[in-house]
Design an enzyme around this catalytic site. Structure first.
Site, PDB file in Angstrom:
ATOM      1  CG  ASP A  68      -0.251  -0.273   2.514  1.00  0.00           C
ATOM      2  OD1 ASP A  68       0.904   0.173   2.676  1.00  0.00           O
ATOM      3  OD2 ASP A  68      -0.843  -0.934   3.384  1.00  0.00           O
ATOM      4  CG  ASP A  87       9.648   0.897  12.481  1.00  0.00           C
ATOM      5  OD1 ASP A  87      10.023   1.587  11.506  1.00  0.00           O
ATOM      6  OD2 ASP A  87       8.821  -0.033  12.368  1.00  0.00           O
ATOM      7  CG  ASP A 114       0.685   4.329   4.525  1.00  0.00           C
ATOM      8  OD1 ASP A 114      -0.474   4.090   4.147  1.00  0.00           O
ATOM      9  OD2 ASP A 114       1.357   3.544   5.222  1.00  0.00           O
TER      10      ASP A 114
END
Length: 429
Positions: free
Chosen positions: A62, A141, A64
């Site tokens: 996907d 992260d 973002d």
């Protein structure tokens, strides 16, 4: 290439001429969102895993979008926009029935003065403090997940050294991994997942931090761990990741005392190969594969056990996992049926109730599980081949079609004469 640090505000900027990403590779609906944000004067970046995968020549799952527009400002720009999340406010721009472009406002780490007086509300407020692209990058992260693609200049913007780590095929945490894994223990599992999915090496600091912080994974929300486990199966890396988790001391805390065996990991790798071949993975099959070795210890096919006893033992085998992770009864039931089906198939043909068992909807999947187990255990492949024609015959639609046709045929009286309707046809004499 110099590695950017948190004290260095200047990012590494890779112009369009020096990278491989083309707008043709980006989903058209995502491009519409990026363009409109940019035309209205907002920063509009493609962010996260989509940038990483495009740079690696992979197809992103996907796309973002990151922006300096607040969620309310995004909502005003798009009539088809809905705001979601209380703890982490996001804008979802919908296109059609099932296409959603997720738009997140750049955020930064909370400072003490940002937080409310009530400590119970700290977490919610800490997730909704807006910031700059640079501050947002340092909240993420891993360095390879913190790269930005700027729709205005078509450049890659890197604040954290992610481009260098992509070139080195290395997974490195942003900041001190001991601190980052304490903030969110699930990052340890995600580190192993990304390493397996991308075939990247783990930075030594990440590896050491997983050893030290492994017990913290038990404090993560069960629902989140359950979803992350299924992501491993969907990405076809469950076998490798759980094997690595065992080696690093993470697995017993991840699966409530579970100690994996070599056969389990070998079987899970066969399950991953089955998924890669196009067979969709479902949670009952994943659970049955994880706990098959444990089930066989208490319910070996050669044992003198009834099916009723096998049902009880299969339920006991799955109970700790299903209870802790709040697995729905239907999924638990299907996983149990797969273990029972495996037991019945593995003990061979000729037992009572075989015809009904072969017509059970879970039996074909149980045969799949037996086939995978035979491949890793060195079992006799002839056992599987004995069952295939019997299963094909039992599930053939022909008998049912014949029964249905017989039910549709009108009944006739003896002698072949049809019953005359009262008052119809000829007059009574």
């Amino acid at each position: 290439m110099p590695r950017s640090t948190e004290n260095n505000a200047q990012p590494v900027v890779l112009p369009r001429s020096e990278h491989s990403i083309s707008r043709k590779q980006i989903d058209p609906d995502t491009l519409k969102v990026l363009y409109r944000l940019s035309r209205k004067g907002f920063k509009a970046y493609l962010v996260g895993g989509g940038v990483r995968d495009l740079l690696l020549g992979r197809s992103p799952k996907d796309f973002d979008v990151g922006t300096d527009a607040t969620p309310n400002q995004v909502k005003k720009l798009f009539r088809n926009c809905f705001l979601v999340g209380r703890r982490f406010r996001l804008a979802h721009v919908r296109f059609g029935a099932d296409q959603v472009v997720e738009v997140a406002t750049f955020r930064r780490q909370a400072r003490p003065e940002d937080l409310p007086d009530d400590p119970a509300e700290h977490f919610m407020f800490a997730e909704n403090i807006f910031g700059s692209p640079r501050e947002d990058a340092f909240r993420r992260d891993f360095t390879i997940n913190a790269l930005f693609y700027d729709i205005e200049s078509f450049a890659i913007v890197d604040y954290v050294g992610g481009l260098e780590d992509l070139n080195q095929r290395r997974l490195r945490a942003i900041g001190d991994p001991l601190v980052r894994f304490t903030e969110d223990p699930v990052r340890m599992l995600r580190a192993l997942e990304f390493s397996a999915r991308l075939d990247f090496s783990l930075d030594e600091s990440v590896r050491e931090a997983i050893y030290v912080r492994a017990p913290l994974i038990a404090e993560a929300a069960p629902a989140r761990i359950r979803e992350e486990l299924m992501e491993l199966f969907r990405h076809r890396v469950a076998g490798r990741v759980l094997r690595d988790a065992q080696a690093m001391g993470l697995l017993p805390h991840l699966l409530a005392g579970f100690e994996g065996e070599t056969e389990t990991f070998d079987l899970l790798e066969k399950v991953d190969a089955r998924t890669a071949a196009g067979v969709a993975i479902e949670e009952p099959f994943a659970l049955a594969a994880i706990y098959l070795t444990r089930f066989l210890r208490v319910c070996p096919p050669g044992a003198d056990l009834t099916v009723t006893e096998a049902v009880r033992l299969a339920g006991l085998t799955l109970a700790p996992h299903c209870g802790y992770f709040h697995v729905a009864h239907g999924i638990r039931h299907q996983a149990r049926e797969l273990l029972i089906g495996f037991f019945r198939l593995a003990r061979g043909r000729g037992f009572r109730g075989e015809r009904r068992f072969l017509q059970h909807p879970m039996t074909p999947q149980a045969l799949d599980l037996l086939c995978l187990w035979q491949q890793i255990s060195g079992g006799d492949p002839a056992l599987v081949e004995q069952w295939r024609p019997a299963l094909a015959e039992a599930t053939s639609p022909q008998p049912q079609e014949k029964q249905a046709a017989a039910r549709r045929r009108p009944r006739r009286r003896r002698g072949g004469r049809s019953r005359r309707r009262p008052g119809g046809g000829e007059s009574a004499s």
